[in-house]
Design an enzyme around this catalytic site. Structure first.
Site, PDB file in Angstrom:
ATOM      1  N   GLU A 297       1.097  -1.101  -0.527  1.00 23.77           N
ATOM      2  CA  GLU A 297      -0.146  -0.196   0.139  1.00 23.77           C
ATOM      3  C   GLU A 297       0.554   1.049  -0.184  1.00 23.77           C
ATOM      4  O   GLU A 297       0.838   2.381  -0.732  1.00 23.77           O
ATOM      5  CB  GLU A 297      -0.883   0.134   1.350  1.00 23.77           C
ATOM      6  CG  GLU A 297      -1.963  -1.162   1.604  1.00 23.77           C
ATOM      7  CD  GLU A 297      -3.042  -1.430  -0.354  1.00 23.77           C
ATOM      8  OE1 GLU A 297      -2.601   0.164  -0.714  1.00 23.77           O
ATOM      9  OE2 GLU A 297      -3.004  -2.333  -0.561  1.00 23.77           O
ATOM     10  N   TRP A 300       1.704   2.057  -3.479  1.00 23.80           N
ATOM     11  CA  TRP A 300       0.609   2.481  -4.241  1.00 23.80           C
ATOM     12  C   TRP A 300       0.724   3.899  -4.141  1.00 23.80           C
ATOM     13  O   TRP A 300       0.815   4.801  -5.453  1.00 23.80           O
ATOM     14  CB  TRP A 300      -0.460   2.083  -3.612  1.00 23.80           C
ATOM     15  CG  TRP A 300      -1.270   1.282  -4.469  1.00 23.80           C
ATOM     16  CD1 TRP A 300      -1.421  -0.708  -4.193  1.00 23.80           C
ATOM     17  CD2 TRP A 300      -1.323   1.050  -6.202  1.00 23.80           C
ATOM     18  NE1 TRP A 300      -1.786  -0.785  -5.366  1.00 23.80           N
ATOM     19  CE2 TRP A 300      -2.626  -0.450  -5.896  1.00 23.80           C
ATOM     20  CE3 TRP A 300      -2.100   1.774  -6.352  1.00 23.80           C
ATOM     21  CZ2 TRP A 300      -2.214  -0.799  -7.476  1.00 23.80           C
ATOM     22  CZ3 TRP A 300      -2.410   1.896  -8.048  1.00 23.80           C
ATOM     23  CH2 TRP A 300      -2.145   0.269  -8.199  1.00 23.80           C
ATOM     24  N   TRP A 328     -18.507  14.211 -19.877  1.00 27.89           N
ATOM     25  CA  TRP A 328     -19.109  14.837 -18.087  1.00 27.89           C
ATOM     26  C   TRP A 328     -20.778  15.468 -17.796  1.00 27.89           C
ATOM     27  O   TRP A 328     -20.637  16.396 -18.877  1.00 27.89           O
ATOM     28  CB  TRP A 328     -18.341  15.604 -17.324  1.00 27.89           C
ATOM     29  CG  TRP A 328     -16.865  14.753 -17.104  1.00 27.89           C
ATOM     30  CD1 TRP A 328     -15.460  14.904 -17.853  1.00 27.89           C
ATOM     31  CD2 TRP A 328     -16.933  13.419 -17.075  1.00 27.89           C
ATOM     32  NE1 TRP A 328     -14.843  14.165 -17.681  1.00 27.89           N
ATOM     33  CE2 TRP A 328     -15.068  13.276 -17.026  1.00 27.89           C
ATOM     34  CE3 TRP A 328     -17.478  12.344 -15.910  1.00 27.89           C
ATOM     35  CZ2 TRP A 328     -14.838  11.632 -16.485  1.00 27.89           C
ATOM     36  CZ3 TRP A 328     -17.089  10.988 -16.006  1.00 27.89           C
ATOM     37  CH2 TRP A 328     -15.624  10.757 -15.817  1.00 27.89           C
ATOM     38  N   ASN A 363     -10.276   4.139   2.752  1.00 30.36           N
ATOM     39  CA  ASN A 363      -9.722   3.584   1.362  1.00 30.36           C
ATOM     40  C   ASN A 363     -10.986   2.680   0.469  1.00 30.36           C
ATOM     41  O   ASN A 363     -11.926   3.093  -0.496  1.00 30.36           O
ATOM     42  CB  ASN A 363      -9.035   2.879   1.743  1.00 30.36           C
ATOM     43  CG  ASN A 363      -8.556   2.478  -0.156  1.00 30.36           C
ATOM     44  OD1 ASN A 363      -8.568   3.672  -1.263  1.00 30.36           O
ATOM     45  ND2 ASN A 363      -8.443   1.165  -0.561  1.00 30.36           N
ATOM     46  N   TRP A 381     -13.924  13.502 -12.390  1.00 28.71           N
ATOM     47  CA  TRP A 381     -13.697  13.121 -11.143  1.00 28.71           C
ATOM     48  C   TRP A 381     -12.609  14.640 -10.601  1.00 28.71           C
ATOM     49  O   TRP A 381     -12.290  14.341 -10.299  1.00 28.71           O
ATOM     50  CB  TRP A 381     -12.371  12.064 -11.799  1.00 28.71           C
ATOM     51  CG  TRP A 381     -11.460  12.216 -13.220  1.00 28.71           C
ATOM     52  CD1 TRP A 381     -11.325  11.959 -14.283  1.00 28.71           C
ATOM     53  CD2 TRP A 381     -10.182  13.201 -13.114  1.00 28.71           C
ATOM     54  NE1 TRP A 381     -10.743  12.551 -14.891  1.00 28.71           N
ATOM     55  CE2 TRP A 381      -9.512  13.457 -14.510  1.00 28.71           C
ATOM     56  CE3 TRP A 381      -9.751  13.211 -11.700  1.00 28.71           C
ATOM     57  CZ2 TRP A 381      -8.092  13.329 -14.862  1.00 28.71           C
ATOM     58  CZ3 TRP A 381      -8.092  14.078 -12.034  1.00 28.71           C
ATOM     59  CH2 TRP A 381      -7.691  14.856 -13.097  1.00 28.71           C
ATOM     60  N   TRP A 404      -7.953   9.281  -8.562  1.00 27.97           N
ATOM     61  CA  TRP A 404      -9.035   9.397  -8.968  1.00 27.97           C
ATOM     62  C   TRP A 404      -9.351   9.255  -9.982  1.00 27.97           C
ATOM     63  O   TRP A 404     -10.039   8.532 -11.051  1.00 27.97           O
ATOM     64  CB  TRP A 404      -9.307  11.107  -8.403  1.00 27.97           C
ATOM     65  CG  TRP A 404     -10.175  11.129  -7.353  1.00 27.97           C
ATOM     66  CD1 TRP A 404     -10.013  12.149  -6.510  1.00 27.97           C
ATOM     67  CD2 TRP A 404     -11.663  11.317  -7.674  1.00 27.97           C
ATOM     68  NE1 TRP A 404     -10.260  12.167  -5.672  1.00 27.97           N
ATOM     69  CE2 TRP A 404     -11.616  11.241  -5.893  1.00 27.97           C
ATOM     70  CE3 TRP A 404     -12.916  10.391  -7.715  1.00 27.97           C
ATOM     71  CZ2 TRP A 404     -13.333  11.708  -6.133  1.00 27.97           C
ATOM     72  CZ3 TRP A 404     -14.066  11.123  -7.563  1.00 27.97           C
ATOM     73  CH2 TRP A 404     -15.027  11.067  -6.374  1.00 27.97           C
TER      74      TRP A 404
HETATM   75  P1  FAD Z   1      -3.008   2.421   5.118  1.00 30.28           P
HETATM   76  O1  FAD Z   1      -4.424   0.841   4.617  1.00 30.28           O
HETATM   77  O2  FAD Z   1      -3.190   1.666   6.744  1.00 30.28           O
HETATM   78  O3  FAD Z   1      -2.244   2.255   4.034  1.00 30.28           O
HETATM   79  C1  FAD Z   1      -0.789   2.678   4.054  1.00 30.28           C
HETATM   80  C2  FAD Z   1      -0.699   3.837   3.590  1.00 30.28           C
HETATM   81  O4  FAD Z   1      -0.492   3.318   3.030  1.00 30.28           O
HETATM   82  C3  FAD Z   1      -1.581   4.469   3.605  1.00 30.28           C
HETATM   83  O5  FAD Z   1      -1.542   5.984   5.121  1.00 30.28           O
HETATM   84  C4  FAD Z   1      -1.347   6.165   2.445  1.00 30.28           C
HETATM   85  O6  FAD Z   1      -0.076   7.292   2.660  1.00 30.28           O
HETATM   86  C5  FAD Z   1      -0.593   5.021   1.480  1.00 30.28           C
HETATM   87  N1  FAD Z   1      -1.342   4.062   0.941  1.00 30.28           N
HETATM   88  C6  FAD Z   1      -2.997   3.079   1.592  1.00 30.28           C
HETATM   89  N2  FAD Z   1      -3.842   3.104   0.077  1.00 30.28           N
HETATM   90  C7  FAD Z   1      -2.890   3.765  -0.862  1.00 30.28           C
HETATM   91  C8  FAD Z   1      -3.827   3.728  -2.137  1.00 30.28           C
HETATM   92  N3  FAD Z   1      -5.005   3.489  -3.097  1.00 30.28           N
HETATM   93  N4  FAD Z   1      -3.056   4.951  -2.891  1.00 30.28           N
HETATM   94  C9  FAD Z   1      -1.875   5.642  -2.345  1.00 30.28           C
HETATM   95  N5  FAD Z   1      -1.490   5.519  -1.257  1.00 30.28           N
HETATM   96  C10 FAD Z   1      -1.816   4.517  -0.322  1.00 30.28           C
HETATM   97  N6  FAD Z   1      -4.690   8.334   0.420  1.00 30.28           N
HETATM   98  C11 FAD Z   1      -3.572   9.494   0.654  1.00 30.28           C
HETATM   99  O7  FAD Z   1      -2.741   9.695   0.900  1.00 30.28           O
HETATM  100  N7  FAD Z   1      -3.962  11.152   0.230  1.00 30.28           N
HETATM  101  C12 FAD Z   1      -5.601  11.450  -1.000  1.00 30.28           C
HETATM  102  O8  FAD Z   1      -5.338  12.243  -1.251  1.00 30.28           O
HETATM  103  C13 FAD Z   1      -5.921  10.250  -0.825  1.00 30.28           C
HETATM  104  N8  FAD Z   1      -7.122  10.646  -1.854  1.00 30.28           N
HETATM  105  C14 FAD Z   1      -7.726   9.196  -2.520  1.00 30.28           C
HETATM  106  C15 FAD Z   1      -8.742   9.050  -3.033  1.00 30.28           C
HETATM  107  C16 FAD Z   1      -9.612   8.665  -3.756  1.00 30.28           C
HETATM  108  C17 FAD Z   1     -10.940   8.653  -4.915  1.00 30.28           C
HETATM  109  C18 FAD Z   1      -8.853   6.626  -3.565  1.00 30.28           C
HETATM  110  C19 FAD Z   1      -9.791   5.895  -4.074  1.00 30.28           C
HETATM  111  C20 FAD Z   1      -8.318   6.819  -2.541  1.00 30.28           C
HETATM  112  C21 FAD Z   1      -7.374   8.065  -2.446  1.00 30.28           C
HETATM  113  N9  FAD Z   1      -6.487   7.795  -1.382  1.00 30.28           N
HETATM  114  C22 FAD Z   1      -5.697   8.992  -0.635  1.00 30.28           C
HETATM  115  C23 FAD Z   1      -5.441   6.679  -1.087  1.00 30.28           C
HETATM  116  C24 FAD Z   1      -5.760   6.016   0.720  1.00 30.28           C
HETATM  117  O9  FAD Z   1      -7.138   6.145   0.548  1.00 30.28           O
HETATM  118  C25 FAD Z   1      -5.651   6.398   1.587  1.00 30.28           C
HETATM  119  O10 FAD Z   1      -3.966   6.113   1.733  1.00 30.28           O
HETATM  120  C26 FAD Z   1      -5.801   5.340   2.513  1.00 30.28           C
HETATM  121  O11 FAD Z   1      -7.351   5.480   3.470  1.00 30.28           O
HETATM  122  C27 FAD Z   1      -5.723   6.077   3.874  1.00 30.28           C
HETATM  123  O12 FAD Z   1      -5.389   5.882   5.379  1.00 30.28           O
HETATM  124  P2  FAD Z   1      -4.598   4.420   5.618  1.00 30.28           P
HETATM  125  O13 FAD Z   1      -3.358   5.311   6.086  1.00 30.28           O
HETATM  126  O14 FAD Z   1      -5.204   4.292   7.267  1.00 30.28           O
HETATM  127  O15 FAD Z   1      -4.024   3.571   4.979  1.00 30.28           O
END
Ligand code: FAD
Length: 494
Positions: A297, A300, A328, A363, A381, A404
């Protein structure tokens, strides 16, 4: 492939500052004292150190076409994170000086006033911040002062990592395999034990003078209840996660009612903790499926930044350019219903209300609300990205735009557009007993588990709750979305 120091144009060099001339350490998206290459290097020289942060809400500290204003939730976090950083730096002996304006203008003024030999800054991969570095380097060089650009916070060097054929990776799985095979993040740097202050540091502006906190109205009550910004809190969040949740991360991470994820995202966004630090702490726990999944993650996040470096206009322009012609809809009232959590689809509304209240959304639910906006409502988007940019405490220049685009089907390695999330089935699968929905949509509390994701099937009960009817019929909306998608697909293929 550890990140290496890079030099900005305009006379940057890595020669140690001579004699006792002070150096400025410029903080930006790196609000911590540990694993901070610029602060570490400045402290090691034994010269007076002036830590500086320039508040620039209108341009998000950046320059050039990618600079954009800071969102409201980010401003709230920034206030508290700066307060926390200020305390830590004061304890080390060199208080943080705050100024308002554009960093590339304010910092050269400070450097001239205080006779600084050099300005040290950690490189940012954010194109707007990188452009600000370039300008700063030029302006400092004109004053005879050096800009020393230290390593960025990421574990992947976006310019160095390429496919076997020398191309930019477009698909996550091979990207991640290449990272796992070639990258060993360097060990994090320790925090300095002490800093030598300037004999007469310049005056800074009080934090309150920047009005980063909302007042009329004060909408930040839910943020205060939910979060503690700052470096200590970042480490606390990491310890809580590693101590209790990481073992079940893989299975729990898709269940929004469970506190299964790390909630590190805003701390990473502000650089209160680095991916290097998290990486080493996670790998030190020993191999587990949860740890490996968690690292992917973080991968990502690295992949989002990688894409953003190679496509700096990613927040505005679809990576698949044929989507620029997507038909759109313009429907401000529908956009407002989505933003306010009044769509009539419980899992969507729960997510949008969680976002509004806490500045964060799970997420899985981000994916569901995103799909609903771009497919069921056929709204761009970019309008979703903009709303998240303003309301998320973790709003990140690359992760937000890349995610997005992933949801909309126009990004690198994106979910195909024709795969339309059904908000009822998603709700039933990931929130089977409706705990998440009942928490954020309290008017549905009395609806049975069986109907919690389709309350309209009990019209009398629904009428008593005051909760709206679905704003679109999902089946019909899906057909409309697929027809719109086919129209641009055919155009692209012609
Ligand atoms: P955990 O599941 O604990 O993951 C650990 C870390 O991994 C996160 O803190 C984050 O830094 C990174 N991570 C996890 N999933 C993703 C992912 N899919 N893409 C990129 N990094 C990821 N994340 C952001 O940090 N900032 C945003 O502005 C953002 N916008 C998003 C918009 C959309 C439409 C979607 C679908 C996802 C977005 N995310 C974003 C990704 C993700 O949803 C969040 O990082 C995550 O929910 C943060 O919660 P956590 O720290 O508990 O994640």
């Amino acid at each position: 492939m550890p990140a290496s120091p890079t030099a900005a144009s305009g006379g940057a060099s890595h020669v140690a500052a001579s004699g006792g001339a002070p150096v400025i350490v410029l903080f930006r998206d790196d609000l911590r004292i540990a694993d901070h290459p610029a602060l570490h290097a400045a402290a090691a020289r034994g010269v007076p150190v002036l830590p500086v942060f320039v508040v620039d809400c209108d341009h998000g500290l950046g320059e050039g076409p990618q600079a954009r204003p800071l969102g409201g939730a980010v401003r709230w976090w920034l206030h508290h994170s700066l307060a926390s950083l200020g305390e830590r730096l004061a304890a080390l002996g060199a208080p943080l000086v705050l100024r308002g304006g554009r960093p590339a203008e304010v910092v050269p003024q400070l450097a001239a006033e205080d006779g600084a030999a050099a300005v040290l800054v950690n490189h940012s991969l954010n194109p707007a911040l990188a452009e600000s570095e370039r300008l700063l380097g030029e302006r400092l060089a004109a004053l005879g002062c050096r800009l020393e650009v230290m390593p960025h916070d990421h574990i992947v060097d976006p310019h160095g990592l390429r496919t076997g054929g020398g191309r930019v990776f477009q698909v996550f799985t091979p990207f991640w395999k290449a990272v796992r095979a070639t990258v060993t993040p360097p060990p994090p740097l320790p925090a300095p034990e002490a800093l030598r202050p300037l004999p007469a540091p310049p005056a800074g502006a009080p934090l309150e003078s920047f009005r980063l906190l909302p007042t009329r109205p004060d909408w930040a009550g839910g943020l205060r209840e939910t979060w503690t910004p700052g470096e200590d809190a970042a480490w606390q969040a990491l310890e809580d996660f590693l101590g209790r949740r990481i073992v079940s991360y893989r299975t729990g991470r898709n269940i929004p009612a469970e506190p299964a994820t790390s909630r590190l995202s805003p701390h990473l966004r502000f650089g209160e903790i680095t991916v290097r630090q998290v990486w080493h702490a996670v790998t030190a726990t020993g191999d587990s499926a949860g740890a490996e999944h968690f690292l992917s993650e973080l991968g990502w996040r690295e992949f989002s930044v990688y894409q953003g470096v190679h496509a700096p206009d990613m927040a505005r322009r679809s990576l698949r350019h044929s989507y620029d012609a997507f038909p759109w809809r313009q429907a401000p009232a529908d956009l407002a219903a989505w933003q306010q959590g009044r769509t009539g689809y419980p899992i969507v509304d729960a997510g949008m209300r969680e976002l509004w209240h806490t500045g964060w959304m799970h997420n899985r639910v981000r994916m569901i609300v995103g799909s609903f906006l771009v497919k069921d409502l056929l709204l761009s988007w970019q309008s979703g990205e903009e709303w998240f940019h303003d309301t998320l405490v973790d709003a990140h220049w690359a992760s937000n735009a890349a995610s997005w685009q992933w949801v909309a089907g126009c990004g690198a390695d994106a979910a195909p557009y024709f795969r339309v999330f059904n908000p009822v089935l998603q709700g039933e699968k990931f929130d089977p007993r409706g705990q998440y929905v009942r928490r954020w949509v309290p008017e549905l509390r009395s609806i049975s588990d069986r109907l919690i994701h389709r309350p309209w099937e009990s019209p009398l009960e629904l009428a008593a709750t005051g909760y709206p009817q679905p704003m679109v019929d999902h089946g019909a909306a899906r057909h409309r979305a697929l027809a719109a998608w086919r129209s641009i697909k055919e155009e692209a293929e012609e």
